[in-house]
Design a protein around this motif. Structure first.
Motif, mmCIF file in Angstrom:
data_model
loop_
_atom_site.group_PDB
_atom_site.id
_atom_site.type_symbol
_atom_site.label_atom_id
_atom_site.label_comp_id
_atom_site.label_asym_id
_atom_site.label_seq_id
_atom_site.Cartn_x
_atom_site.Cartn_y
_atom_site.Cartn_z
ATOM 1 N N ASN A 144 0.813 -1.217 0.000
ATOM 2 C CA ASN A 144 0.000 0.000 0.000
ATOM 3 C C ASN A 144 0.852 1.275 0.000
ATOM 4 O O ASN A 144 0.354 2.356 0.262
ATOM 5 C CB ASN A 144 -0.954 0.005 1.205
ATOM 6 N N GLY A 145 2.138 1.154 -0.326
ATOM 7 C CA GLY A 145 3.038 2.306 -0.307
ATOM 8 C C GLY A 145 2.599 3.428 -1.220
ATOM 9 O O GLY A 145 2.658 4.606 -0.850
ATOM 10 N N GLN A 146 2.171 3.107 -2.415
ATOM 11 C CA GLN A 146 1.715 4.130 -3.359
ATOM 12 C C GLN A 146 0.435 4.783 -2.857
ATOM 13 O O GLN A 146 0.257 5.995 -2.974
ATOM 14 C CB GLN A 146 1.496 3.504 -4.731
ATOM 15 N N GLU A 147 -0.456 3.989 -2.272
ATOM 16 C CA GLU A 147 -1.702 4.520 -1.711
ATOM 17 C C GLU A 147 -1.409 5.508 -0.575
ATOM 18 O O GLU A 147 -2.021 6.566 -0.478
ATOM 19 C CB GLU A 147 -2.575 3.377 -1.193
ATOM 20 N N VAL A 148 -0.447 5.161 0.273
ATOM 21 C CA VAL A 148 -0.054 6.034 1.382
ATOM 22 C C VAL A 148 0.482 7.357 0.846
ATOM 23 O O VAL A 148 0.095 8.436 1.314
ATOM 24 C CB VAL A 148 0.992 5.343 2.288
ATOM 25 N N ILE A 149 1.360 7.312 -0.136
ATOM 26 C CA ILE A 149 1.919 8.527 -0.715
ATOM 27 C C ILE A 149 0.809 9.402 -1.298
ATOM 28 O O ILE A 149 0.774 10.614 -1.079
ATOM 29 C CB ILE A 149 2.987 8.195 -1.783
ATOM 30 N N SER A 150 -0.121 8.782 -2.006
ATOM 31 C CA SER A 150 -1.234 9.514 -2.592
ATOM 32 C C SER A 150 -2.069 10.212 -1.513
ATOM 33 O O SER A 150 -2.389 11.402 -1.625
ATOM 34 C CB SER A 150 -2.117 8.550 -3.395
ATOM 35 N N ASP A 151 -2.412 9.489 -0.449
ATOM 36 C CA ASP A 151 -3.204 10.073 0.637
ATOM 37 C C ASP A 151 -2.454 11.196 1.333
ATOM 38 O O ASP A 151 -3.026 12.247 1.639
ATOM 39 C CB ASP A 151 -3.572 9.008 1.677
ATOM 40 N N MET A 152 -1.169 10.993 1.604
ATOM 41 C CA MET A 152 -0.392 11.998 2.338
ATOM 42 C C MET A 152 -0.189 13.255 1.507
ATOM 43 O O MET A 152 -0.120 14.356 2.047
ATOM 44 C CB MET A 152 0.943 11.420 2.809
ATOM 45 N N LYS A 153 -0.112 13.121 0.173
ATOM 46 C CA LYS A 153 -0.015 14.312 -0.684
ATOM 47 C C LYS A 153 -1.273 15.164 -0.564
ATOM 48 O O LYS A 153 -1.202 16.388 -0.526
ATOM 49 C CB LYS A 153 0.214 13.917 -2.145
ATOM 50 N N LEU A 154 -2.421 14.504 -0.470
ATOM 51 C CA LEU A 154 -3.669 15.261 -0.309
ATOM 52 C C LEU A 154 -3.724 15.951 1.050
ATOM 53 O O LEU A 154 -4.187 17.092 1.160
ATOM 54 C CB LEU A 154 -4.880 14.345 -0.496
ATOM 55 N N ILE A 155 -3.246 15.287 2.095
ATOM 56 C CA ILE A 155 -3.209 15.916 3.419
ATOM 57 C C ILE A 155 -2.240 17.101 3.414
ATOM 58 O O ILE A 155 -2.512 18.132 4.031
ATOM 59 C CB ILE A 155 -2.844 14.889 4.509
ATOM 60 N N ALA A 156 -1.115 16.970 2.703
ATOM 61 C CA ALA A 156 -0.174 18.089 2.579
ATOM 62 C C ALA A 156 -0.859 19.286 1.925
ATOM 63 O O ALA A 156 -0.681 20.433 2.364
ATOM 64 C CB ALA A 156 1.058 17.671 1.779
ATOM 65 N N LEU A 157 -1.653 19.025 0.893
ATOM 66 C CA LEU A 157 -2.407 20.111 0.244
ATOM 67 C C LEU A 157 -3.402 20.724 1.222
ATOM 68 O O LEU A 157 -3.590 21.946 1.243
ATOM 69 C CB LEU A 157 -3.123 19.593 -1.000
ATOM 70 N N ASP A 158 -4.049 19.884 2.041
ATOM 71 C CA ASP A 158 -4.978 20.395 3.057
ATOM 72 C C ASP A 158 -4.262 21.321 4.037
ATOM 73 O O ASP A 158 -4.791 22.371 4.408
ATOM 74 C CB ASP A 158 -5.624 19.242 3.841
ATOM 75 N N LEU A 159 -3.063 20.931 4.473
ATOM 76 C CA LEU A 159 -2.307 21.741 5.428
ATOM 77 C C LEU A 159 -1.910 23.082 4.819
ATOM 78 O O LEU A 159 -2.082 24.136 5.442
ATOM 79 C CB LEU A 159 -1.068 20.992 5.924
ATOM 80 N N VAL A 160 -1.392 23.059 3.603
ATOM 81 C CA VAL A 160 -0.996 24.308 2.939
ATOM 82 C C VAL A 160 -2.217 25.210 2.762
ATOM 83 O O VAL A 160 -2.153 26.421 3.026
ATOM 84 C CB VAL A 160 -0.303 24.020 1.593
ATOM 85 N N THR A 161 -3.345 24.637 2.378
ATOM 86 C CA THR A 161 -4.575 25.407 2.212
ATOM 87 C C THR A 161 -5.020 26.010 3.541
ATOM 88 O O THR A 161 -5.433 27.174 3.608
ATOM 89 C CB THR A 161 -5.695 24.518 1.628
ATOM 90 N N GLU A 162 -4.917 25.230 4.625
ATOM 91 C CA GLU A 162 -5.267 25.726 5.962
ATOM 92 C C GLU A 162 -4.410 26.927 6.339
ATOM 93 O O GLU A 162 -4.917 27.937 6.829
ATOM 94 C CB GLU A 162 -5.086 24.599 6.987
ATOM 95 N N ILE A 163 -3.113 26.833 6.116
ATOM 96 C CA ILE A 163 -2.209 27.935 6.471
ATOM 97 C C ILE A 163 -2.528 29.173 5.633
ATOM 98 O O ILE A 163 -2.655 30.278 6.160
ATOM 99 C CB ILE A 163 -0.739 27.517 6.300
ATOM 100 N N VAL A 164 -2.682 28.988 4.316
ATOM 101 C CA VAL A 164 -2.941 30.112 3.412
ATOM 102 C C VAL A 164 -4.265 30.804 3.743
ATOM 103 O O VAL A 164 -4.352 32.033 3.764
ATOM 104 C CB VAL A 164 -2.929 29.625 1.941
ATOM 105 N N ASN A 165 -5.302 30.009 4.041
ATOM 106 C CA ASN A 165 -6.632 30.583 4.238
ATOM 107 C C ASN A 165 -6.934 31.034 5.663
ATOM 108 O O ASN A 165 -7.782 31.911 5.847
ATOM 109 C CB ASN A 165 -7.709 29.585 3.806
ATOM 110 N N ASN A 166 -6.262 30.443 6.673
ATOM 111 C CA ASN A 166 -6.710 30.694 8.045
ATOM 112 C C ASN A 166 -5.650 31.195 9.018
ATOM 113 O O ASN A 166 -5.994 31.708 10.067
ATOM 114 C CB ASN A 166 -7.351 29.426 8.619
ATOM 115 N N TRP A 167 -4.375 31.030 8.725
ATOM 116 C CA TRP A 167 -3.373 31.389 9.718
ATOM 117 C C TRP A 167 -2.941 32.853 9.639
ATOM 118 O O TRP A 167 -2.218 33.332 10.492
ATOM 119 C CB TRP A 167 -2.164 30.469 9.626
#
Length: 162
Positions: A95-118
């Motif tokens: 499931n290594g590729q699946e993990v990388i795919s999921d974590m990339k989306l979470i990274a995008l969520d974090l960047v979006t959170e910082i840009v929009n709310n911090w």
């Protein structure tokens, strides 16, 4: 925790913890050197880890002081070690590729959170956000994504009488 004052490093770490707590896929967060991951307690997967691998800076221009915090954020999940039923090689053999795919989306969520709310806390991202794949072959056996953030922090210049 809205502030018009200087944000401390501890407050910054609390913002990351708040993001982790509110994100439906992340189960843990901590800060420190990467060799400290999972040393005093087992991390709950998937997790977010912050580290200061790159020196932070204090920019001084015309008597104006501007702090920049450089952080590396790791987003990791455990690899599901199983028999290769897909008859494939590489990350797609588990499931290594699946993990990388999921974590990339979470990274995008974090960047979006910082840009929009911090911004309300005086924190913004300076420049682009480099990303890279994380792979750990220790007993944890994790995969994931890392991002390098340069955070510009609000600072009010003040004079301290000596």
């Amino acid at each position: 925790m809205a502030t018009t004052h200087i944000i401390t490093f501890n407050q910054l770490m609390r913002l990351f913890k708040q993001f982790q707590t509110s994100h439906p896929q992340l189960n843990d967060f901590d800060y420190g050197q990467t060799y400290d991951i999972g040393t005093s307690r087992v991390m709950q997967f998937p997790y977010m880890w912050a580290t200061s691998e790159i020196d932070s800076t204090i920019q001084v221009t015309n008597k104006v002081v501007q702090p920049f915090e450089n952080l590396t954020i790791l987003l990791c999940d455990k690899i599901n070690e199983q028999r290769n039923i897909l008859n494939s090689n590489g990350e797609n053999s588990c499931n290594g590729q699946e993990v990388i795919s999921d974590m990339k989306l979470i990274a995008l969520d974090l960047v979006t959170e910082i840009v929009n709310n911090w911004g309300q806390y005086g924190v913004s991202i300076e420049g682009d956000v480099p990303t890279f794949v994380v792979s750990d072959e220790t007993d944890d056996k994790v995969n994931g994504v890392g991002i390098r953030l340069t955070l510009k922090e609000k600072y009010l210049n003040c004079e301290i009488p000596l």
